[in-house]
Scaffold this motif. Structure first.
Motif, PDB file in Angstrom:
ATOM      1  N   ALA A 359       0.887  -1.596   0.052  1.00  0.00           N
ATOM      2  CA  ALA A 359      -0.365   0.028   0.175  1.00  0.00           C
ATOM      3  C   ALA A 359       0.975   1.165   0.159  1.00  0.00           C
ATOM      4  O   ALA A 359       1.313   1.314   0.872  1.00  0.00           O
ATOM      5  N   LEU A 360       1.168   1.910  -0.828  1.00  0.00           N
ATOM      6  CA  LEU A 360       1.781   3.460  -1.557  1.00  0.00           C
ATOM      7  C   LEU A 360       0.975   4.538  -1.106  1.00  0.00           C
ATOM      8  O   LEU A 360      -0.380   4.749  -1.580  1.00  0.00           O
ATOM      9  N   THR A 361       1.104   5.367   0.035  1.00  0.00           N
ATOM     10  CA  THR A 361       0.778   6.295   0.467  1.00  0.00           C
ATOM     11  C   THR A 361       1.419   7.877  -0.116  1.00  0.00           C
ATOM     12  O   THR A 361       2.751   7.470  -0.112  1.00  0.00           O
ATOM     13  N   LYS A 362       0.580   8.673  -0.170  1.00  0.00           N
ATOM     14  CA  LYS A 362       1.172  10.257   0.223  1.00  0.00           C
ATOM     15  C   LYS A 362       1.526  10.246  -1.314  1.00  0.00           C
ATOM     16  O   LYS A 362       2.784  10.975  -1.205  1.00  0.00           O
ATOM     17  N   LEU A 363       0.798   9.729  -2.566  1.00  0.00           N
ATOM     18  CA  LEU A 363       1.696   9.330  -3.572  1.00  0.00           C
ATOM     19  C   LEU A 363       1.464  10.788  -4.332  1.00  0.00           C
ATOM     20  O   LEU A 363       1.121  11.843  -5.029  1.00  0.00           O
ATOM     21  N   ASP A 364      -0.126  11.882  -3.167  1.00  0.00           N
ATOM     22  CA  ASP A 364      -0.306  12.751  -4.305  1.00  0.00           C
ATOM     23  C   ASP A 364       0.556  14.422  -3.625  1.00  0.00           C
ATOM     24  O   ASP A 364       0.578  15.400  -3.814  1.00  0.00           O
ATOM     25  N   GLY A 365       1.706  13.773  -2.586  1.00  0.00           N
ATOM     26  CA  GLY A 365       2.662  14.927  -2.610  1.00  0.00           C
ATOM     27  C   GLY A 365       4.016  14.112  -2.362  1.00  0.00           C
ATOM     28  O   GLY A 365       5.071  15.513  -1.852  1.00  0.00           O
ATOM     29  N   THR A 366       3.997  14.077  -3.313  1.00  0.00           N
ATOM     30  CA  THR A 366       5.608  14.221  -3.856  1.00  0.00           C
ATOM     31  C   THR A 366       6.013  13.542  -4.963  1.00  0.00           C
ATOM     32  O   THR A 366       5.060  13.586  -6.037  1.00  0.00           O
ATOM     33  N   ALA A 367       7.405  13.942  -6.026  1.00  0.00           N
ATOM     34  CA  ALA A 367       7.408  13.614  -7.521  1.00  0.00           C
ATOM     35  C   ALA A 367       8.682  12.560  -7.234  1.00  0.00           C
ATOM     36  O   ALA A 367       9.069  12.338  -8.095  1.00  0.00           O
ATOM     37  N   LYS A 368       8.083  11.598  -6.132  1.00  0.00           N
ATOM     38  CA  LYS A 368       9.446  10.730  -5.791  1.00  0.00           C
ATOM     39  C   LYS A 368       8.228   9.605  -6.352  1.00  0.00           C
ATOM     40  O   LYS A 368       8.626   7.943  -5.584  1.00  0.00           O
ATOM     41  N   VAL A 383       1.235  -4.194  -5.988  1.00  0.00           N
ATOM     42  CA  VAL A 383       1.042  -2.940  -5.282  1.00  0.00           C
ATOM     43  C   VAL A 383      -0.669  -3.441  -5.147  1.00  0.00           C
ATOM     44  O   VAL A 383      -1.469  -3.451  -5.599  1.00  0.00           O
ATOM     45  N   ARG A 384      -1.022  -3.005  -3.843  1.00  0.00           N
ATOM     46  CA  ARG A 384      -3.280  -3.287  -3.666  1.00  0.00           C
ATOM     47  C   ARG A 384      -3.413  -1.906  -3.386  1.00  0.00           C
ATOM     48  O   ARG A 384      -4.676  -1.989  -4.271  1.00  0.00           O
ATOM     49  N   PHE A 385      -3.482  -0.956  -3.091  1.00  0.00           N
ATOM     50  CA  PHE A 385      -3.779   0.090  -2.646  1.00  0.00           C
ATOM     51  C   PHE A 385      -3.365   1.599  -2.954  1.00  0.00           C
ATOM     52  O   PHE A 385      -1.069   0.541  -3.114  1.00  0.00           O
ATOM     53  N   ILE A 386      -3.172   2.326  -3.537  1.00  0.00           N
ATOM     54  CA  ILE A 386      -2.460   3.651  -3.533  1.00  0.00           C
ATOM     55  C   ILE A 386      -3.481   4.907  -2.750  1.00  0.00           C
ATOM     56  O   ILE A 386      -4.784   5.197  -2.755  1.00  0.00           O
ATOM     57  N   GLY A 387      -2.275   5.716  -1.825  1.00  0.00           N
ATOM     58  CA  GLY A 387      -2.815   6.897  -0.998  1.00  0.00           C
ATOM     59  C   GLY A 387      -3.148   8.017  -2.164  1.00  0.00           C
ATOM     60  O   GLY A 387      -1.529   8.257  -2.544  1.00  0.00           O
ATOM     61  N   ILE A 388      -4.012   8.963  -2.065  1.00  0.00           N
ATOM     62  CA  ILE A 388      -3.668  10.122  -3.322  1.00  0.00           C
ATOM     63  C   ILE A 388      -4.195  10.748  -2.436  1.00  0.00           C
ATOM     64  O   ILE A 388      -4.959  12.394  -3.238  1.00  0.00           O
ATOM     65  N   GLY A 389      -4.959  10.999  -1.199  1.00  0.00           N
ATOM     66  CA  GLY A 389      -5.498  12.490  -0.560  1.00  0.00           C
ATOM     67  C   GLY A 389      -5.967  11.458   0.981  1.00  0.00           C
ATOM     68  O   GLY A 389      -5.579  10.720   1.105  1.00  0.00           O
ATOM     69  N   GLU A 390      -5.779  12.778   1.918  1.00  0.00           N
ATOM     70  CA  GLU A 390      -6.612  12.661   3.220  1.00  0.00           C
ATOM     71  C   GLU A 390      -8.382  11.508   3.542  1.00  0.00           C
ATOM     72  O   GLU A 390      -8.392  11.049   4.734  1.00  0.00           O
ATOM     73  N   LYS A 392     -11.148   9.507   2.532  1.00  0.00           N
ATOM     74  CA  LYS A 392     -11.265   7.171   3.243  1.00  0.00           C
ATOM     75  C   LYS A 392     -11.015   7.313   1.813  1.00  0.00           C
ATOM     76  O   LYS A 392     -10.667   6.123   1.446  1.00  0.00           O
ATOM     77  N   ASP A 393     -11.897   7.558   0.860  1.00  0.00           N
ATOM     78  CA  ASP A 393     -12.538   7.071  -0.620  1.00  0.00           C
ATOM     79  C   ASP A 393     -10.639   7.550  -0.990  1.00  0.00           C
ATOM     80  O   ASP A 393     -10.843   7.137  -2.988  1.00  0.00           O
ATOM     81  N   ASP A 394     -10.197   7.786  -0.710  1.00  0.00           N
ATOM     82  CA  ASP A 394      -8.488   8.672  -1.640  1.00  0.00           C
ATOM     83  C   ASP A 394      -7.415   7.217  -1.500  1.00  0.00           C
ATOM     84  O   ASP A 394      -6.530   7.018  -2.373  1.00  0.00           O
ATOM     85  N   LEU A 395      -7.826   6.510  -0.424  1.00  0.00           N
ATOM     86  CA  LEU A 395      -7.432   4.666  -0.989  1.00  0.00           C
ATOM     87  C   LEU A 395      -7.614   4.093  -1.233  1.00  0.00           C
ATOM     88  O   LEU A 395      -8.915   3.845  -1.702  1.00  0.00           O
ATOM     89  N   ARG A 396      -7.550   3.829  -2.865  1.00  0.00           N
ATOM     90  CA  ARG A 396      -8.104   3.488  -3.643  1.00  0.00           C
ATOM     91  C   ARG A 396      -7.067   1.579  -4.092  1.00  0.00           C
ATOM     92  O   ARG A 396      -6.299   2.326  -3.956  1.00  0.00           O
ATOM     93  N   GLU A 397      -8.434   1.277  -4.339  1.00  0.00           N
ATOM     94  CA  GLU A 397      -7.399  -0.004  -5.091  1.00  0.00           C
ATOM     95  C   GLU A 397      -6.635   0.310  -5.948  1.00  0.00           C
ATOM     96  O   GLU A 397      -7.192   0.837  -7.388  1.00  0.00           O
ATOM     97  N   PHE A 398      -5.644  -0.474  -6.447  1.00  0.00           N
ATOM     98  CA  PHE A 398      -4.426  -0.500  -7.861  1.00  0.00           C
ATOM     99  C   PHE A 398      -4.826  -0.856  -8.505  1.00  0.00           C
ATOM    100  O   PHE A 398      -5.341  -2.080  -8.849  1.00  0.00           O
ATOM    101  N   ASP A 399      -5.519   0.350  -9.576  1.00  0.00           N
ATOM    102  CA  ASP A 399      -6.003  -0.285 -11.115  1.00  0.00           C
ATOM    103  C   ASP A 399      -4.487   0.530 -12.250  1.00  0.00           C
ATOM    104  O   ASP A 399      -4.151   1.546 -12.412  1.00  0.00           O
ATOM    105  N   VAL A 400      -3.470  -0.859 -12.654  1.00  0.00           N
ATOM    106  CA  VAL A 400      -2.320  -0.548 -13.509  1.00  0.00           C
ATOM    107  C   VAL A 400      -2.754   0.679 -14.840  1.00  0.00           C
ATOM    108  O   VAL A 400      -2.545   1.152 -15.374  1.00  0.00           O
ATOM    109  N   LYS A 401      -4.316  -0.378 -15.531  1.00  0.00           N
ATOM    110  CA  LYS A 401      -4.554   1.145 -16.425  1.00  0.00           C
ATOM    111  C   LYS A 401      -4.626   2.121 -16.119  1.00  0.00           C
ATOM    112  O   LYS A 401      -3.866   3.203 -17.011  1.00  0.00           O
TER     113      LYS A 401
END
Length: 417
Positions: A359-368, A383-390, A392-401
Motif C-alpha cells: 500500500a503506497l501512501t502520500k502519492l499526492d505529495g511527492t515527486a518520488k 501494489v494493492r492500494f495507493i493513497g492520493i489524499g486524506e 477515506k475514498d482516497d485510499l483506492r485499489e490499484f488499477d494498472v491501466k
C-alpha cells in the motif's frame, strides 16, 4: 264478545292475509317480476347450503393481430425489435446511456487520480517530456538524459539500468524512429512491469479473513487500516481491528477513533503488552462473534532490545496458531515521499516474513512516486492500494491501466483538442 269469538276472528284475518299474499305473488310471477326475497323465503333445509356463485368466465377475447406481432417481436434480439407507436422501449438506448454514466464515473476517478499524481508526473514524466522537446533524434546523449531523469524520479538504479538497456536494444534494431516511439515504449513497459498477477482478496476463503499490516512508524499504517475498515464495513462486512502496536499509545488511541467512526470492534491490551497476545485474542473474538475480517496493526519500532523483525515474525506465527492459514495477507504500507528508503523497507520486511502486497501512501505529495515502478520490477510484489489524499475514498485499489494513463497524462493533449 267472548274470547272464543275473538280468537276465531283473528284466525280468519290471518287466513285472509295469507291468501291475499299468495294471490299477489302468483300475479307478479305471471308478469315476470319477482318480489324481494325475505329471509324466510330464502331459508333452505340445514342439510343444503346455497353454493357460492362463481363469477362467470369472461368471453375469450381475440388478441389483435398488431398485439400478436408486437409480442413476437419482443422475443427477437434487441437490435431487430420494432417499438409500437406511442411506446418507448429502446433497450439499446438505455444500454448506451448506462455506459455513458459508467464512462463519466471512470473519468471523474481518473481526473482525481491525475490530480493526485500531478507531483510525480511533474517530477518524472515532465522531465522526460522536456528531454524529447530538446532532442528530436534518438542518440546516446538522449539516453543519458533519460537515465538521469529516471534516477532522480527514484525509480531505482536496477530498474533504470533495465530501462536504458531496453531502449538501447530497440535503438540498435531501428525500432525508435522518433521521441514518440521512445515515449510509447516507456509507457507500455511501465504498464507491463506494474501488472503483476495477483488474486483479488476473497473474504469467503476463510472466516475471518485475516490481514496483517506492517510498516515503519510514520508511513500512515494505522490510517490505512482505518480507511480499509471504513470501506469494508461500508460494504456490509463485520470487521475487527487488533491494536497490536502496543508500544505506542497514540497508535492504539488512533485505532480506537477509527473503530468508533466505522463501528468496528477494537481489541486492545495495556500499553507494552505482548503484541502477539492481542492478535490472538482478536482472532478468537472474531471467530466467536462471526466477524468477516480481522485487520491487525503491528509495531513499526519497538522500545525494547528485541529487534523489530523478530517481533513481527512472532505475531505472524501466533496468528497461524489462532487460525489455520493466517495471516492470509501481509500488507506493507510505504510512504511514497521516502523514495529509495521505500525500496529498502520492502527488502527488509520481505526477507523477514514475506509480503503479499504493497500500500503506497502520500502519492499526492511527492515527486518520488516513480518508486512504485522500482518496487514492482525488483521485488515482483503487487501494489494493492495507493493513497492520493486524506479522505477515506482516497485510499483506492490499484488499477494498472488507470494509474499508467494518469501517470503519462499530458495536459497539452487536452489543449490541442
Amino acid at each position: 264478545m267472548s274470547p272464543t269469538v275473538l280468537a276465531g276472528l283473528i284466525v280468519a284475518a290471518i287466513v285472509v292475509i295469507v291468501i291475499i299474499v299468495i294471490v299477489m305473488r302468483r300475479r307478479k310471477d305471471e308478469q315476470g317480476e319477482s318480489l324481494p326475497e325475505s329471509d324466510v323465503d330464502r331459508e333452505l333445509p340445514p342439510s343444503q347450503e346455497e353454493p357460492a356463485q362463481e363469477p362467470e368466465a369472461a368471453p375469450e377475447e381475440k388478441v389483435p393481430e398488431a398485439a400478436e406481432e408486437q409480442e413476437v417481436k419482443a422475443a427477437e434480439p434487441i437490435e431487430k425489435r420494432v417499438t409500437a407507436p406511442g411506446v418507448r422501449l429502446d433497450e439499446s438506448e438505455e444500454a448506451v446511456a448506462a455506459q455513458k454514466l459508467l464512462d463519466a464515473k471512470r473519468e471523474r476517478k481518473l481526473k482525481k487520480l491525475r490530480k493526485g499524481l500531478a507531483p510525480t508526473r511533474g517530477g518524472f514524466i515532465a522531465k522526460i517530456g522536456a528531454i524529447f522537446k530538446e532532442k528530436k533524434t534518438i542518440d546516446p546523449a538522449l539516453l543519458d538524459k533519460l537515465e538521469e531523469a529516471l534516477i532522480t524520479a527514484d525509480v531505482g538504479a536496477k530498474t533504470t539500468e533495465w530501462f536504458i538497456t531496453l531502449l538501447k536494444e530497440a535503438l540498435e534494431k531501428d525500432e525508435l524512429a522518433n521521441p514518440d516511439a521512445v515515449w510509447s515504449l516507456l509507457r507500455s513497459e511501465v504498464e507491463r512491469v506494474l501488472a503483476i498477477e495477483a488474486e483479488p482478496w476473497d473474504f469467503s476463503k476463510s472466516k475471518p479473513f485475516t490481514i496483517m499490516v506492517v510498516g515503519v512508524n510514520g508511513v500512515g499504517k494505522t490510517t490505512t487500516i482505518g480507511k480499509l475498515a471504513s470501506q469494508y464495513s461500508g460494504q456490509g462486512h463485520k470487521v475487527v481491528l487488533a491494536a497490536a502496536d502496543t508500544f505506542r499509545a497514540a497508535a492504539v488511541n488512533q485505532l480506537e477513533i477509527w473503530g468508533r467512526r466505522t463501528k468496528c470492534e477494537v481489541i486492545k491490551s495495556k500499553e507494552g503488552a505482548d503484541p502477539s497476545s492481542v492478535v490472538f485474542d482478536a482472532i478468537n473474538y472474531a471467530k466467536e462473534n462471526g466477524a468477516d475480517v480481522v485487520i491487525a496493526d503491528t509495531a513499526g519500532r519497538l522500545h525494547t532490545k528485541a529487534p523489530l523483525m523478530e517481533e513481527i515474525k512472532k505475531v505472524s506465527r501466533v496468528m497461524e496458531k489462532a487460525l489455520d492459514g493466517a495471516p492470509y495477507q501481509i500488507l506493507l504500507v510505504l510512504d511514497a515521499t521516502t523514495g529509495q528508503n521505500a525500496l529498502q523497507q520492502v527488502k527488509e520486511f520481505g526477507d523477514a516474513i514475506g509480503l503479499t502486497g504493497i500500500a503506497l501512501t502520500k502519492l499526492d505529495g511527492t515527486a518520488k512516486g516513480g518508486v512504485i515502478i522500482g518496487i514492482c520490477h525488483e521485488y515482483k510484489i503487487p501494489v494493492r492500494f495507493i493513497g492520493i489524499g486524506e479522505a477515506k475514498d482516497d485510499l483506492r485499489e490499484f488499477d494498472v491501466k488507470d494509474f499508467v494513463e494518469a501517470l503519462f497524462y499530458k495536459e497539452k493533449d487536452v489543449e490541442e483538442e
